[in-house]
Design a protein around this motif. Structure first.
Motif, PDB file in Angstrom:
ATOM      1  N   SER A 112       4.128  10.596  -6.423  1.00  0.00           N
ATOM      2  CA  SER A 112       5.202  11.043  -7.320  1.00  0.00           C
ATOM      3  C   SER A 112       4.669  11.321  -8.720  1.00  0.00           C
ATOM      4  O   SER A 112       5.118  12.247  -9.389  1.00  0.00           O
ATOM      5  CB  SER A 112       6.343  10.028  -7.338  1.00  0.00           C
ATOM      6  OG  SER A 112       5.906   8.791  -7.853  1.00  0.00           O
ATOM      7  N   SER A 113       3.693  10.537  -9.175  1.00  0.00           N
ATOM      8  CA  SER A 113       3.097  10.779 -10.495  1.00  0.00           C
ATOM      9  C   SER A 113       2.368  12.115 -10.527  1.00  0.00           C
ATOM     10  O   SER A 113       2.488  12.875 -11.487  1.00  0.00           O
ATOM     11  CB  SER A 113       2.123   9.657 -10.852  1.00  0.00           C
ATOM     12  OG  SER A 113       2.795   8.427 -10.947  1.00  0.00           O
ATOM     13  N   VAL A 114       1.626  12.418  -9.487  1.00  0.00           N
ATOM     14  CA  VAL A 114       0.902  13.689  -9.410  1.00  0.00           C
ATOM     15  C   VAL A 114       1.885  14.856  -9.403  1.00  0.00           C
ATOM     16  O   VAL A 114       1.684  15.860 -10.086  1.00  0.00           O
ATOM     17  CB  VAL A 114      -0.018  13.721  -8.169  1.00  0.00           C
ATOM     18  CG1 VAL A 114      -0.556  15.112  -7.921  1.00  0.00           C
ATOM     19  CG2 VAL A 114      -1.153  12.731  -8.324  1.00  0.00           C
ATOM     20  N   LEU A 115       2.952  14.734  -8.645  1.00  0.00           N
ATOM     21  CA  LEU A 115       3.956  15.803  -8.594  1.00  0.00           C
ATOM     22  C   LEU A 115       4.635  15.993  -9.941  1.00  0.00           C
ATOM     23  O   LEU A 115       4.873  17.125 -10.367  1.00  0.00           O
ATOM     24  CB  LEU A 115       4.996  15.509  -7.509  1.00  0.00           C
ATOM     25  CG  LEU A 115       4.492  15.617  -6.066  1.00  0.00           C
ATOM     26  CD1 LEU A 115       5.570  15.152  -5.104  1.00  0.00           C
ATOM     27  CD2 LEU A 115       4.073  17.027  -5.757  1.00  0.00           C
ATOM     28  N   LEU A 116       4.947  14.905 -10.624  1.00  0.00           N
ATOM     29  CA  LEU A 116       5.583  14.997 -11.940  1.00  0.00           C
ATOM     30  C   LEU A 116       4.649  15.667 -12.944  1.00  0.00           C
ATOM     31  O   LEU A 116       5.059  16.568 -13.676  1.00  0.00           O
ATOM     32  CB  LEU A 116       5.990  13.602 -12.435  1.00  0.00           C
ATOM     33  CG  LEU A 116       6.644  13.551 -13.806  1.00  0.00           C
ATOM     34  CD1 LEU A 116       7.957  14.326 -13.792  1.00  0.00           C
ATOM     35  CD2 LEU A 116       6.879  12.125 -14.224  1.00  0.00           C
ATOM     36  N   ILE A 117       3.413  15.253 -12.976  1.00  0.00           N
ATOM     37  CA  ILE A 117       2.445  15.842 -13.898  1.00  0.00           C
ATOM     38  C   ILE A 117       2.231  17.317 -13.566  1.00  0.00           C
ATOM     39  O   ILE A 117       2.169  18.162 -14.456  1.00  0.00           O
ATOM     40  CB  ILE A 117       1.118  15.065 -13.860  1.00  0.00           C
ATOM     41  CG1 ILE A 117       1.314  13.679 -14.482  1.00  0.00           C
ATOM     42  CG2 ILE A 117       0.009  15.814 -14.593  1.00  0.00           C
ATOM     43  CD1 ILE A 117       0.160  12.734 -14.294  1.00  0.00           C
ATOM     44  N   GLY A 118       2.157  17.643 -12.289  1.00  0.00           N
ATOM     45  CA  GLY A 118       1.996  19.039 -11.885  1.00  0.00           C
ATOM     46  C   GLY A 118       3.156  19.904 -12.308  1.00  0.00           C
ATOM     47  O   GLY A 118       2.983  21.032 -12.752  1.00  0.00           O
TER      48      GLY A 118
ATOM     49  N   MET B 268       0.817  -1.187   0.000  1.00  0.00           N
ATOM     50  CA  MET B 268       0.000   0.000   0.000  1.00  0.00           C
ATOM     51  C   MET B 268       0.867   1.260   0.000  1.00  0.00           C
ATOM     52  O   MET B 268       0.538   2.227  -0.660  1.00  0.00           O
ATOM     53  CB  MET B 268      -0.930  -0.038   1.225  1.00  0.00           C
ATOM     54  CG  MET B 268      -1.886   1.106   1.287  1.00  0.00           C
ATOM     55  SD  MET B 268      -3.055   0.976  -0.063  1.00  0.00           S
ATOM     56  CE  MET B 268      -4.169   2.239   0.348  1.00  0.00           C
ATOM     57  N   LYS B 269       1.967   1.224   0.771  1.00  0.00           N
ATOM     58  CA  LYS B 269       2.849   2.389   0.825  1.00  0.00           C
ATOM     59  C   LYS B 269       3.506   2.640  -0.521  1.00  0.00           C
ATOM     60  O   LYS B 269       3.697   3.786  -0.919  1.00  0.00           O
ATOM     61  CB  LYS B 269       3.913   2.193   1.901  1.00  0.00           C
ATOM     62  CG  LYS B 269       3.379   2.282   3.314  1.00  0.00           C
ATOM     63  CD  LYS B 269       4.481   2.124   4.326  1.00  0.00           C
ATOM     64  CE  LYS B 269       3.928   2.189   5.738  1.00  0.00           C
ATOM     65  NZ  LYS B 269       4.989   2.067   6.736  1.00  0.00           N
ATOM     66  N   LYS B 270       3.839   1.575  -1.243  1.00  0.00           N
ATOM     67  CA  LYS B 270       4.470   1.730  -2.551  1.00  0.00           C
ATOM     68  C   LYS B 270       3.496   2.343  -3.553  1.00  0.00           C
ATOM     69  O   LYS B 270       3.878   3.193  -4.359  1.00  0.00           O
ATOM     70  CB  LYS B 270       4.983   0.386  -3.063  1.00  0.00           C
ATOM     71  CG  LYS B 270       6.191  -0.110  -2.314  1.00  0.00           C
ATOM     72  CD  LYS B 270       6.690  -1.400  -2.894  1.00  0.00           C
ATOM     73  CE  LYS B 270       7.918  -1.892  -2.123  1.00  0.00           C
ATOM     74  NZ  LYS B 270       8.444  -3.140  -2.681  1.00  0.00           N
ATOM     75  N   ILE B 271       2.241   1.937  -3.484  1.00  0.00           N
ATOM     76  CA  ILE B 271       1.237   2.498  -4.394  1.00  0.00           C
ATOM     77  C   ILE B 271       1.014   3.967  -4.081  1.00  0.00           C
ATOM     78  O   ILE B 271       0.947   4.808  -4.985  1.00  0.00           O
ATOM     79  CB  ILE B 271      -0.081   1.698  -4.304  1.00  0.00           C
ATOM     80  CG1 ILE B 271       0.117   0.295  -4.874  1.00  0.00           C
ATOM     81  CG2 ILE B 271      -1.202   2.428  -5.044  1.00  0.00           C
ATOM     82  CD1 ILE B 271      -1.072  -0.620  -4.697  1.00  0.00           C
ATOM     83  N   THR B 272       0.933   4.294  -2.808  1.00  0.00           N
ATOM     84  CA  THR B 272       0.756   5.695  -2.401  1.00  0.00           C
ATOM     85  C   THR B 272       1.932   6.541  -2.876  1.00  0.00           C
ATOM     86  O   THR B 272       1.747   7.637  -3.401  1.00  0.00           O
ATOM     87  CB  THR B 272       0.618   5.792  -0.867  1.00  0.00           C
ATOM     88  OG1 THR B 272      -0.459   4.957  -0.450  1.00  0.00           O
ATOM     89  CG2 THR B 272       0.362   7.219  -0.438  1.00  0.00           C
TER      90      THR B 272
END
Length: 156
Positions: A10-16, A1-5
């Protein structure tokens, strides 16, 4: 679960980070700032840009983007609350939708718009100021663009 979070965060930050870049251009060859003139595009580049921008899907996307930004701006109730690059991006979208083969860069500060780069015809150059002024929040427009017809790809 921690890895998915961690992956999602990180994906949201990269896209942002990518989405917040403030490089409003009408084509890949547009100058990076309003301080310099763009290079004169080749005939092939103009045809590719024009076919992309003239497509109904692309024009609908640009117009939808402009409407969404205007609605968001209306919800905030003030032009002063507008995001820093939002006005320049809206003007760029408006110009891209109406001047498909332009090679333009847009900068905005406190409602003052500066448009530089190149367009193919005088008629296109004359359209820049009225189109930019159609965007809510634009107080003045400085057109630093020049007419530069495309050069032939053929070497003589």
């Amino acid at each position: 679960m921690k890895k998915i979070t961690l992956l999602v965060l990180s994906s949201v930050l990269l896209i942002g980070t990518i989405a917040c870049s403030n490089n409003a251009k009408t084509s890949a060859d547009a100058p990076k700032s309003t301080e310099k003139m763009g290079e004169v595009p080749t005939t092939k580049t103009v045809k590719n840009d024009q076919s992309d921008a003239a497509s109904k899907v692309r024009r609908d996307q640009l117009n939808s983007d402009i409407r969404a930004r205007e609605q968001r701006n209306n919800m905030t109730g003030s032009d002063a609350d507008r995001a820093k690059g939002d006005l320049a991006s809206e003007v760029r979208s408006k110009l891209e939708a109406n001047i498909p083969n332009g090679n333009l860069t847009v900068a905005a500060k406190d409602g003052a718009i500066v448009v530089s780069g190149t367009v193919q015809t005088q008629n296109q150059l004359d359209k820049i100021e009225p189109l930019a002024k159609q965007i809510k929040g634009v107080k003045s427009v400085n057109v630093a663009a020049k007419v530069a017809p495309a050069v032939s790809d053929k070497k003589q």
